[in-house]
Design a protein around this motif. Structure first.
Motif, PDB file in Angstrom:
ATOM      1  N   PHE A  89      -0.700  -4.556  -2.945  1.00 29.31           N
ATOM      2  CA  PHE A  89      -0.605  -4.337  -4.388  1.00 29.31           C
ATOM      3  C   PHE A  89       0.395  -3.492  -4.642  1.00 29.31           C
ATOM      4  N   LEU A  90       1.728  -3.623  -5.202  1.00 26.93           N
ATOM      5  CA  LEU A  90       2.706  -2.762  -5.376  1.00 26.93           C
ATOM      6  C   LEU A  90       2.573  -2.245  -6.948  1.00 26.93           C
ATOM      7  N   TYR A 133       9.623  -4.561  -1.224  1.00 24.84           N
ATOM      8  CA  TYR A 133       8.753  -5.894  -1.451  1.00 24.84           C
ATOM      9  C   TYR A 133       9.479  -7.001  -0.327  1.00 24.84           C
ATOM     10  N   GLU A 134      10.648  -7.164  -0.313  1.00 25.63           N
ATOM     11  CA  GLU A 134      11.304  -7.979   0.798  1.00 25.63           C
ATOM     12  C   GLU A 134      10.943  -7.712   2.071  1.00 25.63           C
ATOM     13  N   ALA A 135      10.877  -6.486   2.728  1.00 23.64           N
ATOM     14  CA  ALA A 135      10.545  -6.121   4.150  1.00 23.64           C
ATOM     15  C   ALA A 135       8.942  -6.435   4.061  1.00 23.64           C
ATOM     16  N   LEU A 136       8.198  -6.376   3.152  1.00 22.18           N
ATOM     17  CA  LEU A 136       6.739  -6.632   3.356  1.00 22.18           C
ATOM     18  C   LEU A 136       6.452  -8.315   3.455  1.00 22.18           C
ATOM     19  N   VAL A 137       7.306  -9.003   2.628  1.00 22.38           N
ATOM     20  CA  VAL A 137       7.316 -10.370   2.638  1.00 22.38           C
ATOM     21  C   VAL A 137       7.695 -10.963   3.902  1.00 22.38           C
ATOM     22  N   GLN A 138       8.906 -10.366   4.214  1.00 21.82           N
ATOM     23  CA  GLN A 138       9.299 -10.846   5.693  1.00 21.82           C
ATOM     24  C   GLN A 138       8.667 -10.506   6.583  1.00 21.82           C
ATOM     25  N   ALA A 139       7.598  -9.500   6.605  1.00 24.28           N
ATOM     26  CA  ALA A 139       6.770  -9.278   7.735  1.00 24.28           C
ATOM     27  C   ALA A 139       5.269  -9.896   7.734  1.00 24.28           C
ATOM     28  N   GLY A 140       5.156 -10.987   6.669  1.00 28.87           N
ATOM     29  CA  GLY A 140       4.237 -11.653   6.526  1.00 28.87           C
ATOM     30  C   GLY A 140       3.185 -11.283   5.592  1.00 28.87           C
ATOM     31  N   ILE A 141       3.536 -10.345   5.156  1.00 27.78           N
ATOM     32  CA  ILE A 141       2.266  -9.480   4.302  1.00 27.78           C
ATOM     33  C   ILE A 141       2.175 -10.135   2.890  1.00 27.78           C
ATOM     34  N   HIS A 142       1.410 -10.598   2.446  1.00 26.37           N
ATOM     35  CA  HIS A 142       1.029 -11.121   1.079  1.00 26.37           C
ATOM     36  C   HIS A 142       0.954 -10.123   0.016  1.00 26.37           C
ATOM     37  N   THR A 143       2.156  -9.776  -0.810  1.00 23.77           N
ATOM     38  CA  THR A 143       2.275  -8.573  -1.596  1.00 23.77           C
ATOM     39  C   THR A 143       2.256  -9.282  -2.991  1.00 23.77           C
ATOM     40  N   GLY A 170      -8.222  -7.156  -6.209  1.00 20.47           N
ATOM     41  CA  GLY A 170      -8.229  -8.497  -5.160  1.00 20.47           C
ATOM     42  C   GLY A 170      -7.231  -7.924  -3.869  1.00 20.47           C
ATOM     43  N   SER A 171      -6.784  -6.938  -3.889  1.00 21.62           N
ATOM     44  CA  SER A 171      -5.910  -6.199  -2.821  1.00 21.62           C
ATOM     45  C   SER A 171      -6.386  -5.095  -2.086  1.00 21.62           C
ATOM     46  N   ARG A 172      -5.962  -5.466  -0.553  1.00 20.93           N
ATOM     47  CA  ARG A 172      -6.462  -4.672   0.742  1.00 20.93           C
ATOM     48  C   ARG A 172      -6.096  -3.373   0.525  1.00 20.93           C
ATOM     49  N   ILE A 173      -4.679  -3.311   0.050  1.00 22.42           N
ATOM     50  CA  ILE A 173      -3.934  -1.901  -0.105  1.00 22.42           C
ATOM     51  C   ILE A 173      -3.252  -1.957  -1.145  1.00 22.42           C
ATOM     52  N   SER A 174      -3.017  -0.602  -1.889  1.00 22.58           N
ATOM     53  CA  SER A 174      -2.211  -0.457  -3.052  1.00 22.58           C
ATOM     54  C   SER A 174      -1.265   0.209  -2.479  1.00 22.58           C
ATOM     55  N   ILE A 175       0.142   0.140  -2.744  1.00 25.25           N
ATOM     56  CA  ILE A 175       1.449   1.051  -2.388  1.00 25.25           C
ATOM     57  C   ILE A 175       1.637   1.631  -3.681  1.00 25.25           C
ATOM     58  N   VAL A 176       1.676   2.820  -4.238  1.00 19.91           N
ATOM     59  CA  VAL A 176       2.129   3.355  -5.542  1.00 19.91           C
ATOM     60  C   VAL A 176       3.452   4.059  -5.144  1.00 19.91           C
ATOM     61  N   VAL A 177       4.482   3.494  -5.779  1.00 21.73           N
ATOM     62  CA  VAL A 177       5.717   4.055  -5.606  1.00 21.73           C
ATOM     63  C   VAL A 177       5.776   5.130  -7.009  1.00 21.73           C
ATOM     64  N   LEU A 178       5.645   6.461  -6.620  1.00 20.32           N
ATOM     65  CA  LEU A 178       5.582   7.608  -7.620  1.00 20.32           C
ATOM     66  C   LEU A 178       6.935   8.134  -7.758  1.00 20.32           C
ATOM     67  N   SER A 179       7.578   7.705  -8.848  1.00 23.18           N
ATOM     68  CA  SER A 179       9.104   8.046  -9.189  1.00 23.18           C
ATOM     69  C   SER A 179       9.064   8.694 -10.581  1.00 23.18           C
ATOM     70  N   ARG A 180      10.068   9.240 -10.805  1.00 26.61           N
ATOM     71  CA  ARG A 180      10.400  10.180 -11.857  1.00 26.61           C
ATOM     72  C   ARG A 180       9.726   9.858 -12.997  1.00 26.61           C
TER      73      ARG A 180
END
Length: 174
Positions: free
Chosen positions: A27-28, A44-54, A77-87
């Motif tokens: 989950f992004l 997102y594109e890199a994850l999808v290209q790697a076959g990771i359902h995002t 329902g997501s195994r991993i969460s990636i949190v992009v902490l921006s300004r």
């Protein structure tokens, strides 16, 4: 990429009963105005290209549905969460509420949380100083009747920033 190997390891090491529980591998969570058309799109594109359902909100939410219940269900329902902490991440109550749910799922479901510090100092995020301090000062003024929520959001941000993550200020080419 080491990050992709970590995700591959998580995918391959889970049992079939665990796999059925997850709707998404990742989950992004991100503040769209800061990162959607650059870093987050590339990630997102890199994850999808790697076959990771995002899960990314603009690609996965059916139009015409309430956003909040769908997002909460997707986080859970997501195994991993990636949190992009921006300004401006903390300026969005929506982002902070996502983060509160992500922290809850980390604790109750054993989800992996990976923070990415995008053009921000992890210490400013962790201690809510600098721009993050200013942002929470505004939250405290605007949401006087919701101070408990503000404190829960503040604690979730600190907890996420205390985790080992990716500090893009210290990575060549971000």
């Amino acid at each position: 990429m080491a990050f992709e190997r970590s995700l591959d390891h998580c995918s391959s090491s889970s049992s079939s009963s665990t796999q059925s529980r997850w709707s998404y591998d990742v989950f992004l969570s991100f503040r769209g105005e800061n990162t959607r058309k650059n870093f987050t799109d590339h990630l997102y594109e890199a994850l999808v290209q790697a076959g990771i359902h995002t899960f990314r909100d603009d690609d996965e939410l059916p139009r015409g549905r309430e956003i909040s219940p769908e997002l909460l269900k997707s986080i859970q329902g997501s195994r991993i969460s990636i949190v992009v902490l921006s300004r401006n991440y903390a300026s969005s109550r929506w982002c902070l509420d996502e983060l509160v749910k992500i922290i809850e799922c980390k604790k109750t479901l054993g989800q992996l949380l990976v923070p990415i510090f995008y053009d921000v100092d992890p210490s400013d995020v962790r201690h809510q100083t600098g721009y993050f301090g200013e942002t929470f000062g505004r939250h405290e003024k605007h949401y006087v009747d919701e101070m408990e929520k503000v404190e829960v959001r503040r604690a979730a941000l600190s907890e996420a920033a205390n985790l080992s993550g990716w500090d893009l200020q210290n990575v060549a080419n971000g």
